[in-house]
Write an enzyme that holds these catalytic residues in place. Sequence first.
Site, mmCIF file in Angstrom:
data_model
loop_
_atom_site.group_PDB
_atom_site.id
_atom_site.type_symbol
_atom_site.label_atom_id
_atom_site.label_comp_id
_atom_site.label_asym_id
_atom_site.label_seq_id
_atom_site.Cartn_x
_atom_site.Cartn_y
_atom_site.Cartn_z
ATOM 1 N N ASN A 165 -60.762 17.610 69.179
ATOM 2 C CA ASN A 165 -60.876 18.895 69.872
ATOM 3 C C ASN A 165 -62.221 19.585 69.650
ATOM 4 O O ASN A 165 -62.684 20.323 70.512
ATOM 5 C CB ASN A 165 -59.741 19.812 69.391
ATOM 6 N N TYR A 216 -73.221 19.707 78.414
ATOM 7 C CA TYR A 216 -71.783 19.910 78.177
ATOM 8 C C TYR A 216 -70.977 19.103 79.187
ATOM 9 O O TYR A 216 -70.059 18.354 78.832
ATOM 10 C CB TYR A 216 -71.449 21.404 78.286
ATOM 11 N N LYS A 240 -68.600 15.865 78.328
ATOM 12 C CA LYS A 240 -67.153 15.924 78.583
ATOM 13 C C LYS A 240 -66.729 14.838 79.577
ATOM 14 O O LYS A 240 -65.598 14.348 79.531
ATOM 15 C CB LYS A 240 -66.761 17.317 79.080
ATOM 16 N N ILE A 265 -60.057 28.879 79.055
ATOM 17 C CA ILE A 265 -59.045 29.263 78.061
ATOM 18 C C ILE A 265 -59.689 30.316 77.169
ATOM 19 O O ILE A 265 -60.797 30.089 76.648
ATOM 20 C CB ILE A 265 -58.622 28.042 77.197
#
Length: 260
Positions: free
Chosen positions: A81, A151, A155, A186
């Site tokens: 994570n 990023y 990912k 989130i």
Amino acid sequence: MPRLEGRACIVTGAARGIGRAIAEAFGAEGATVVAVDRDEPAGQTMAAETGCRFLALDVASEADWERLAAEFPACDVVVNNAGITGLETSGPQDPEHATLEAWRAVHAVNLDGTFLGCRYAIGAMKAKGEGSIINISSRSGLIGVPGAAAYASSKAGVRNHTKSVALYCAQQGWAIRCNSIHPGAILTPMWEPMLGSGPDRAERMAALVADTPLRRFGRPEEVAALAVLLASDEATYLTGAELSLDGGLLAGSAAAPGAR
Ligand code: NAP
């Protein structure tokens, strides 16, 4: 009946945000959780508050993973994570101006860290021949992001590596499953540099989710609920999958003609 009773789980980047929520949800389902993070003070506080065990570890460090493997040679679930956007440091992250150093720094944590975490997990699960590896990618791993190119690339790498790991484990005849979760927005501390604390915070938040069909940020607990499912025996036929958890964003409403 707790869904993860007796399972040994490692969760990276667990001092706060999504990782902490996953560690707490696993604990509530009966798992023994080792929370790891590079932020030692926050990790110790989290451990004291949740009952998890904490270990300081930088996911980009091979030596740190070897140390973890020596202490925990076997486990049932690994959640990769820990991640960074690169936006928390100064300097451009677009494809024209980003430095090679900045590009590599993001990949070191997000992609190298996931590679090392998966490699550890395979070694720690293969004797038993079963387990669940959960890689936290992002909606940014499925689309281009001009202002956060490293990023997005890292990912996307996490998404793809998940499938290689899933296929490799299946080839070996192991029931070691590997899946990726692709969260949308989130609400965690990761967003703070973009939201700020000024009077326009609420406006910024609303703007950031204006294209999200459910029109709100997701909650870390909502990601944790999906991680529990993937870790449990309810998901034993699920491997190599990419699961979007984004309030409907990638269903395509923003791209559909005449949608708004
Ligand atoms: P967060 O609030 O920033 O928490 C991430 C945690 O990981 C922090 O405690 C951080 O420590 C730690 N960490 C960073 N680099 C590390 C390293 N090299 N080794 C060990 N720990 C490290 O992030 P989050 O929002 O919970 O995000 C968790 C994951 O979900 C990330 O992979 C992120 O890319 C992904 N994700 C988040 C969102 C979202 O909207 N929040 C959306 C899509 C995907 P430091 O404080 O020292 O950095």
